[in-house]
Design a protein around this motif. Structure first.
Motif, PDB file in Angstrom:
ATOM      1  N   VAL A 137       0.852  -1.197   0.000  1.00  0.00           N
ATOM      2  CA  VAL A 137       0.000   0.000   0.000  1.00  0.00           C
ATOM      3  C   VAL A 137       0.888   1.248   0.000  1.00  0.00           C
ATOM      4  O   VAL A 137       0.632   2.214  -0.718  1.00  0.00           O
ATOM      5  CB  VAL A 137      -0.947  -0.001   1.226  1.00  0.00           C
ATOM      6  CG1 VAL A 137      -1.571   1.373   1.441  1.00  0.00           C
ATOM      7  CG2 VAL A 137      -2.040  -1.035   1.045  1.00  0.00           C
ATOM      8  N   TRP A 138       1.955   1.206   0.762  1.00  0.00           N
ATOM      9  CA  TRP A 138       2.876   2.337   0.821  1.00  0.00           C
ATOM     10  C   TRP A 138       3.553   2.550  -0.530  1.00  0.00           C
ATOM     11  O   TRP A 138       3.592   3.653  -1.069  1.00  0.00           O
ATOM     12  CB  TRP A 138       3.927   2.112   1.912  1.00  0.00           C
ATOM     13  CG  TRP A 138       4.895   3.245   2.018  1.00  0.00           C
ATOM     14  CD1 TRP A 138       4.725   4.408   2.710  1.00  0.00           C
ATOM     15  CD2 TRP A 138       6.179   3.343   1.376  1.00  0.00           C
ATOM     16  NE1 TRP A 138       5.814   5.224   2.536  1.00  0.00           N
ATOM     17  CE2 TRP A 138       6.719   4.602   1.726  1.00  0.00           C
ATOM     18  CE3 TRP A 138       6.910   2.499   0.542  1.00  0.00           C
ATOM     19  CZ2 TRP A 138       7.963   5.019   1.276  1.00  0.00           C
ATOM     20  CZ3 TRP A 138       8.145   2.931   0.088  1.00  0.00           C
ATOM     21  CH2 TRP A 138       8.662   4.177   0.463  1.00  0.00           C
ATOM     22  N   GLU A 139       4.076   1.451  -1.092  1.00  0.00           N
ATOM     23  CA  GLU A 139       4.825   1.563  -2.351  1.00  0.00           C
ATOM     24  C   GLU A 139       3.924   2.016  -3.494  1.00  0.00           C
ATOM     25  O   GLU A 139       4.320   2.828  -4.332  1.00  0.00           O
ATOM     26  CB  GLU A 139       5.470   0.216  -2.699  1.00  0.00           C
ATOM     27  CG  GLU A 139       6.574   0.305  -3.741  1.00  0.00           C
ATOM     28  CD  GLU A 139       6.073   0.277  -5.165  1.00  0.00           C
ATOM     29  OE1 GLU A 139       6.855   0.597  -6.062  1.00  0.00           O
ATOM     30  OE2 GLU A 139       4.880  -0.052  -5.398  1.00  0.00           O
ATOM     31  N   THR A 140       2.687   1.495  -3.510  1.00  0.00           N
ATOM     32  CA  THR A 140       1.763   1.795  -4.602  1.00  0.00           C
ATOM     33  C   THR A 140       1.523   3.295  -4.742  1.00  0.00           C
ATOM     34  O   THR A 140       1.583   3.846  -5.837  1.00  0.00           O
ATOM     35  CB  THR A 140       0.416   1.094  -4.359  1.00  0.00           C
ATOM     36  OG1 THR A 140       0.665  -0.279  -4.197  1.00  0.00           O
ATOM     37  CG2 THR A 140      -0.518   1.280  -5.531  1.00  0.00           C
ATOM     38  N   SER A 141       1.276   3.977  -3.629  1.00  0.00           N
ATOM     39  CA  SER A 141       0.985   5.399  -3.747  1.00  0.00           C
ATOM     40  C   SER A 141       2.258   6.242  -3.778  1.00  0.00           C
ATOM     41  O   SER A 141       2.253   7.338  -4.326  1.00  0.00           O
ATOM     42  CB  SER A 141       0.073   5.856  -2.614  1.00  0.00           C
ATOM     43  OG  SER A 141       0.482   5.295  -1.411  1.00  0.00           O
ATOM     44  N   THR A 142       3.350   5.735  -3.217  1.00  0.00           N
ATOM     45  CA  THR A 142       4.559   6.542  -3.160  1.00  0.00           C
ATOM     46  C   THR A 142       5.291   6.607  -4.497  1.00  0.00           C
ATOM     47  O   THR A 142       5.606   7.685  -4.994  1.00  0.00           O
ATOM     48  CB  THR A 142       5.529   5.997  -2.090  1.00  0.00           C
ATOM     49  OG1 THR A 142       4.780   5.784  -0.900  1.00  0.00           O
ATOM     50  CG2 THR A 142       6.635   6.978  -1.814  1.00  0.00           C
ATOM     51  N   SER A 143       5.572   5.433  -5.085  1.00  0.00           N
ATOM     52  CA  SER A 143       6.334   5.474  -6.331  1.00  0.00           C
ATOM     53  C   SER A 143       5.465   5.166  -7.543  1.00  0.00           C
ATOM     54  O   SER A 143       5.834   5.479  -8.664  1.00  0.00           O
ATOM     55  CB  SER A 143       7.508   4.514  -6.271  1.00  0.00           C
ATOM     56  OG  SER A 143       7.058   3.202  -6.355  1.00  0.00           O
ATOM     57  N   GLY A 144       4.306   4.544  -7.301  1.00  0.00           N
ATOM     58  CA  GLY A 144       3.354   4.371  -8.380  1.00  0.00           C
ATOM     59  C   GLY A 144       3.668   3.259  -9.365  1.00  0.00           C
ATOM     60  O   GLY A 144       2.904   3.023 -10.281  1.00  0.00           O
ATOM     61  N   CYS A 145       4.782   2.571  -9.209  1.00  0.00           N
ATOM     62  CA  CYS A 145       5.159   1.542 -10.182  1.00  0.00           C
ATOM     63  C   CYS A 145       4.212   0.354 -10.139  1.00  0.00           C
ATOM     64  O   CYS A 145       3.748  -0.124 -11.165  1.00  0.00           O
ATOM     65  CB  CYS A 145       6.578   1.047  -9.911  1.00  0.00           C
ATOM     66  SG  CYS A 145       7.799   2.317 -10.120  1.00  0.00           S
ATOM     67  N   THR A 146       3.922  -0.125  -8.931  1.00  0.00           N
ATOM     68  CA  THR A 146       3.100  -1.324  -8.811  1.00  0.00           C
ATOM     69  C   THR A 146       1.666  -1.047  -9.232  1.00  0.00           C
ATOM     70  O   THR A 146       0.971  -1.919  -9.710  1.00  0.00           O
ATOM     71  CB  THR A 146       3.148  -1.854  -7.377  1.00  0.00           C
ATOM     72  OG1 THR A 146       4.509  -1.914  -6.987  1.00  0.00           O
ATOM     73  CG2 THR A 146       2.567  -3.238  -7.280  1.00  0.00           C
ATOM     74  N   ARG A 147       1.247   0.209  -9.076  1.00  0.00           N
ATOM     75  CA  ARG A 147      -0.124   0.543  -9.457  1.00  0.00           C
ATOM     76  C   ARG A 147      -0.348   0.283 -10.948  1.00  0.00           C
ATOM     77  O   ARG A 147      -1.375  -0.235 -11.345  1.00  0.00           O
ATOM     78  CB  ARG A 147      -0.417   2.005  -9.133  1.00  0.00           C
ATOM     79  CG  ARG A 147      -1.790   2.425  -9.584  1.00  0.00           C
ATOM     80  CD  ARG A 147      -2.188   3.767  -9.028  1.00  0.00           C
ATOM     81  NE  ARG A 147      -3.385   4.250  -9.695  1.00  0.00           N
ATOM     82  CZ  ARG A 147      -4.602   3.776  -9.494  1.00  0.00           C
ATOM     83  NH1 ARG A 147      -4.774   2.789  -8.638  1.00  0.00           N
ATOM     84  NH2 ARG A 147      -5.635   4.263 -10.117  1.00  0.00           N
TER      85      ARG A 147
END
Lengths: 157, 111
Positions: A137-147
């Motif tokens: 959840v943190w990574e998705t909104s922070t760097s946006g790559c996984t989104r």
């Protein structure tokens, strides 16, 4: 994304030693409305209708993505600032039956699992799944790559 | 599957070192476990928690290309959370991460 109204953020004011709610404004023309939020990777900046660009410590890429996510859900959210507050990972609607434990598990792994349960009161994989969701959840909104990956139909998060 | 693979990496890194608490697991070894497809075969032994039937099936049957996509996404998540600090332990991340309800509505009620 273009924001209709003002973008209100909480700022620390050292004169009054307290947190103030104030709208973001363009440092050159003073506009507070019709601002555009731009997120790229981990960076974010603001643009006003005149084309002036600037950055603000309260405007981080994760806040922009979370606002976009809230908008897509039809929710009128206030700007989340620089913190990750919203769970952007989709919920999965499929069979949630749990797989039975294997009959031939290694003795050593079983003993370790037992020790973790005794120490922490929670099964290690259960604990790891919860941590993993928070990390994602943190990574998705922070760097946006996984989104971007999560959005492709064949990939589940 | 990204969440599942991140969880399996943390679980396997923790099991390898036989740590008594999962929040003490260093992220670097977990990240290293995501460099090949070894995690496809990692399963909890018994009292250690359970994966969903659907996820076990996917891990067992996914094509190498599909698995590779999950693996890369999971690698990216752990790499971003490592934040260039090789000694990073899971509990160090706590204050950065959002608080989520521990209700398992997104996965499955664990027995």
């Amino acid at each position: 994304m273009v924001v209709g109204g003002e973008i209100v953020v909480a700022k620390y004011g050292d004169l009054i030693d307290d947190v103030l709610e104030e709208p973001l404004y363009c440092p050159r023309c003073g506009r507070t409305t019709g601002l555009t939020l731009v997120a790229r990777g981990r960076e974010a900046h603001l643009e006003c209708a005149e084309g002036h660009e600037w950055t603000d410590p309260e405007v981080a890429a994760c806040g922009v993505r979370q606002l976009l996510h809230l908008g897509a859900q039809g929710a009128e959210g206030r700007f989340p600032g620089a913190a990750v507050k919203i769970d952007m990972l989709p919920r999965i609607t499929e069979d949630r039956t749990l797989y039975p434990p294997p009959p031939d598990a290694p003795e050593r792994q079983l003993r370790w699992e037992g020790r973790v349960v005794t120490t922490t009161g929670i099964a290690p994989l259960t604990d790891c799944l919860h941590w993993a969701r928070r990390l994602c959840v943190w990574e998705t909104s922070t760097s946006g790559c996984t989104r971007l990956r999560a959005a492709t139909p064949s990939t589940r998060t | 599957m990204t969440v599942v693979l991140v969880a399996l990496a943390l679980y396997a890194a923790c099991a390898e070192q036989e740590l008594p608490r999962c929040d003490q697991v260093p992220l670097r070894p977990a990240l290293d476990l995501l460099s090949d497809d070894g995690l496809r075969r990692v399963r909890p032994a018994g009292v250690g928690g359970r994966l969903r039937v659907t996820d076990v099936h996917r891990l067992a049957t996914a094509s190498p290309e599909t698995f590779e996509r999950w693996r890369r996404a999971a690698h990216r998540v752990l790499d971003a959370n490592l934040d260039d600090r090789d000694a990073m332990v899971l509990s160090d991340r706590n204050r950065h991460l959002p608080t989520l309800p521990d209700d398992w509505t997104w996965y499955a009620e664990q027995p």
